[in-house]
Design a protein around this motif. Sequence first.
Motif, mmCIF file in Angstrom:
data_model
loop_
_atom_site.group_PDB
_atom_site.id
_atom_site.type_symbol
_atom_site.label_atom_id
_atom_site.label_comp_id
_atom_site.label_asym_id
_atom_site.label_seq_id
_atom_site.Cartn_x
_atom_site.Cartn_y
_atom_site.Cartn_z
ATOM 1 N N GLU A 19 11.227 -11.612 -17.159
ATOM 2 C CA GLU A 19 11.572 -12.649 -16.201
ATOM 3 C C GLU A 19 10.372 -12.849 -15.273
ATOM 4 O OE1 GLU A 19 15.227 -13.333 -13.087
ATOM 5 O OE2 GLU A 19 14.158 -11.426 -12.970
ATOM 6 N N LYS B 236 11.732 -18.563 -13.080
ATOM 7 C CA LYS B 236 12.546 -19.006 -11.955
ATOM 8 C C LYS B 236 11.616 -19.377 -10.802
ATOM 9 C CE LYS B 236 16.651 -16.330 -13.174
ATOM 10 N NZ LYS B 236 16.132 -15.857 -14.462
ATOM 11 N N SER C 297 14.251 -4.451 -19.614
ATOM 12 C CA SER C 297 13.772 -5.734 -19.099
ATOM 13 C C SER C 297 12.849 -5.508 -17.907
ATOM 14 C CB SER C 297 14.957 -6.620 -18.684
ATOM 15 O OG SER C 297 15.737 -5.971 -17.693
ATOM 16 N N ALA D 265 15.924 -10.530 -8.493
ATOM 17 C CA ALA D 265 15.438 -10.137 -9.820
ATOM 18 C C ALA D 265 16.522 -9.440 -10.627
ATOM 19 C CB ALA D 265 14.225 -9.228 -9.680
ATOM 20 N N ARG D 266 16.450 -9.587 -11.935
ATOM 21 C CA ARG D 266 17.402 -8.929 -12.823
ATOM 22 C C ARG D 266 16.746 -7.843 -13.681
ATOM 23 N NH1 ARG D 266 16.609 -10.314 -17.931
ATOM 24 N NH2 ARG D 266 15.465 -12.242 -18.431
ATOM 25 N N THR E 177 10.802 -7.770 -14.453
ATOM 26 C CA THR E 177 10.605 -8.986 -13.659
ATOM 27 C C THR E 177 9.224 -8.958 -13.027
ATOM 28 O OG1 THR E 177 12.961 -9.228 -13.140
ATOM 29 C CG2 THR E 177 11.402 -10.320 -11.670
ATOM 30 N N ASP F 194 11.453 -17.249 -19.438
ATOM 31 C CA ASP F 194 12.452 -17.173 -18.372
ATOM 32 C C ASP F 194 11.727 -17.231 -17.024
ATOM 33 O OD1 ASP F 194 14.587 -16.775 -16.733
ATOM 34 O OD2 ASP F 194 14.996 -14.714 -17.349
ATOM 35 N N ASP G 280 14.863 -4.426 -15.086
ATOM 36 C CA ASP G 280 14.944 -2.997 -14.783
ATOM 37 C C ASP G 280 13.686 -2.515 -14.063
ATOM 38 O OD1 ASP G 280 17.380 -2.865 -16.149
ATOM 39 O OD2 ASP G 280 16.370 -2.502 -18.068
ATOM 40 N N ARG H 46 13.796 -1.043 -10.520
ATOM 41 C CA ARG H 46 14.702 -1.750 -9.608
ATOM 42 C C ARG H 46 15.674 -0.769 -8.944
ATOM 43 N NH1 ARG H 46 19.431 -5.055 -10.676
ATOM 44 N NH2 ARG H 46 19.016 -4.771 -12.894
#
Length: 483
Positions: free
Chosen positions: A276, A305, A247, A325-326, A249, A303, A328, A408
């Motif tokens: 994201e 935010k 993933s 953030a979620r 962000t 997605d 990777d 991340r």
Amino acid sequence: MDVTVTSGCPSPRKAGILDHADRIATDRVAWRAKNSFFHDEDERYLRFLIPPGSRVLDIGCGIGDTLASLAPSHGVGVDFCRKQIAIARQRHAGLTFVEGDVEDPATLDALQGPFDYILVLDTIGSMEDCQKFIAQLHPFCTRDTRLVIGYFSHLWYPLLKLAEFVGLRMPHPDQNVLSPSDLRSLARLADFDPVKSEQRVLSPVRMFGLGRFLNRFVSVLPGIRQLALRHYLVARSIRRAREEFASATVVVPARNERGNIEPAVLRIPDFCCDIEIIFIEGHSQDGTFEEMERVRQAYPSKDIKVMRQPGKGKADAVFTAFDAARGDVLIILDADLTMPPEQIPKFVEALLAGKGEFVNGSRLVYPMDDGAMRFLNLIANKIFSYLFSWLLNQRYTDTLCGTKVLRRSDYQRLKAGKAYFGDFDPFGDFDLIFGASKLNLKSVDLPIRYAARTYGETQISRFRHGWMLLKMVAFAFLKIKAI
């Protein structure tokens, strides 16, 4: 647990080096005390490269004093001299010492990795086959592992031999003569990627206090550093460089960028299956936050935010979003869209392929759109790029490009060590660049096509921010160079 490995019959050269090590083993403590200033200078820089609490493998550890000075959470020293290993075990009971020849596969088989750092301090000069030795270290590496090689300058060889002759330096057998470029070449041949190299120490003696000044402030200067006594190389395993991610962000900090919010969403490519997007707003006056909310609702399949930063400045916005953030992989995209979002996949591909661990955009390679950057800004950017390349020992062609990409997990390590630099950077660019340098991350510049704005006005003040950049140079010199 201490280990002894029985090796086969060494070569005549290696047998001579071992015989010499046996003869001087009991004198090493006295020699270290006699040359304590040099060892203090050497270990000061090693502690900058290798943070306390790391898992460290020290190859050619001697009596273990340097390994102990690094305060490892798990320290393993290897040396083929039985007498020196016995002294090391007596002096440093909390560390593990292995007696054996590191060029013998049996010795390496007895070691249990991986390690955060592999230290080879001067031992490279005694190796029969330096390339083969370095290549055998990959099993002890992860993506984060760093190989640190320290060695004497070949230019100092006559002076070092003179110092031995007059009794100022411990006698050494003949060593391999290796320049900094030789070390980098050997590392590449062994599938280790040089991250950075440094040359330091003009004075191995105190000189009534002048030695510390020379070593800290003078030995690192351009043109003078080539004359320094010590060479250091930091490298990483190419064979361990790749690491998959699931993933990502994209963080879009925005202040008075209402007209660029929806275009950002429409232009960000589907470069992975889980993306994201975090818009973080910085106290705008043109309805940017309300536009973010509208866009989030208009594209429910994405997605997205929306956040408001708690403080001021881009750094506050970026790090607030990074903490939430979620993904990777973390990506910064400036909301002015002067870095075309369509180029994001190139950054991600460079990271995924292991080409770099900190991917920095560069606006100064390709021709720009008319009006994309003012002339004085262009000149200043080029000057600062040269200065920071020297300060960080890695090439940077553009330190102020807003687009930067890293994992991340590396950001979390960077954040954990942020106290070393403190709260000094309102931009956030230098927090990341300096932090990546302190972590010894492999940095790579990725050229982009820099476009002119289509909405809003630049929020950069050339003179006020130029003065801040000059202060950044001084700050980096004291925190990164003048150790």
